[in-house]
Write a protein that holds these residues in place. Sequence first.
Motif, short mmCIF file in Angstrom:
data_model
loop_
_atom_site.label_atom_id
_atom_site.label_comp_id
_atom_site.label_asym_id
_atom_site.label_seq_id
_atom_site.Cartn_x
_atom_site.Cartn_y
_atom_site.Cartn_z
N ASN A 134 90.73 65.36 15.13
CA ASN A 134 89.88 64.41 15.41
C ASN A 134 90.57 64.02 16.98
OD1 ASN A 134 92.20 62.50 15.23
ND2 ASN A 134 91.14 61.81 12.90
N ASP A 136 92.16 61.22 17.79
CA ASP A 136 93.39 60.48 17.60
C ASP A 136 94.37 61.57 17.51
OD1 ASP A 136 92.21 57.89 18.05
OD2 ASP A 136 92.23 57.33 15.89
N GLU A 137 94.38 62.43 16.71
CA GLU A 137 95.29 63.53 16.33
C GLU A 137 95.55 64.28 17.79
OE1 GLU A 137 97.42 63.75 14.01
OE2 GLU A 137 98.29 65.87 14.56
N ALA A 139 95.03 63.38 20.75
CA ALA A 139 95.88 62.61 21.78
C ALA A 139 97.16 62.41 21.57
CB ALA A 139 95.23 60.91 21.81
N ARG A 140 97.53 62.38 20.12
CA ARG A 140 99.18 62.37 19.63
C ARG A 140 99.84 63.31 19.85
NH1 ARG A 140 102.51 63.74 16.04
NH2 ARG A 140 101.04 65.21 14.93
#
Length: 149
Positions: A134, A136-137, A139-140
Amino acid sequence: MIGGRSDGDQAGDWAGSGSNGVGSACRPLSSQEVRQLASGPGIEIGGHSVTHSSLPLLDREAQRREIVENKRRLEELLGRPLQHFSYPHGEHCDDTVSLLKQAGYEAACTTQAFAVERSVDLFRLPRICVEDWNGDEFARRLNHRFVED
Ligand SMILES: [Zn+2]
């Protein structure tokens, strides 16, 4: 289009994969989806061959056809020139690099993940595998790659 309709409008039809029993989660993008993806900010579509063959296993003429035909079809679909290529399976040889340059590509990626330095060969750039994460993952993981400790 979601669901893997086989109507001649999918990238997989170009690759000759046709109906291969692979579930819709693994299906190729439709032409419409490729255009939609390409219209996103920061997105660039690059070449990757017609049949996803290991290019060094093909003779020079077969490699040329894979590279040139894929580029022609995607440029026709997208309405703009392709500049970058990603070697299927990361596999390439000197002929592959030469043919990409003749076709007008400016750079290509292997499947090796390594830090880029000024002396990097633009036709042997690293590639980072991106999975079905997703936002967020994703981007992380990008932050982990590009932010120094
Ligand atoms: Zn691939």
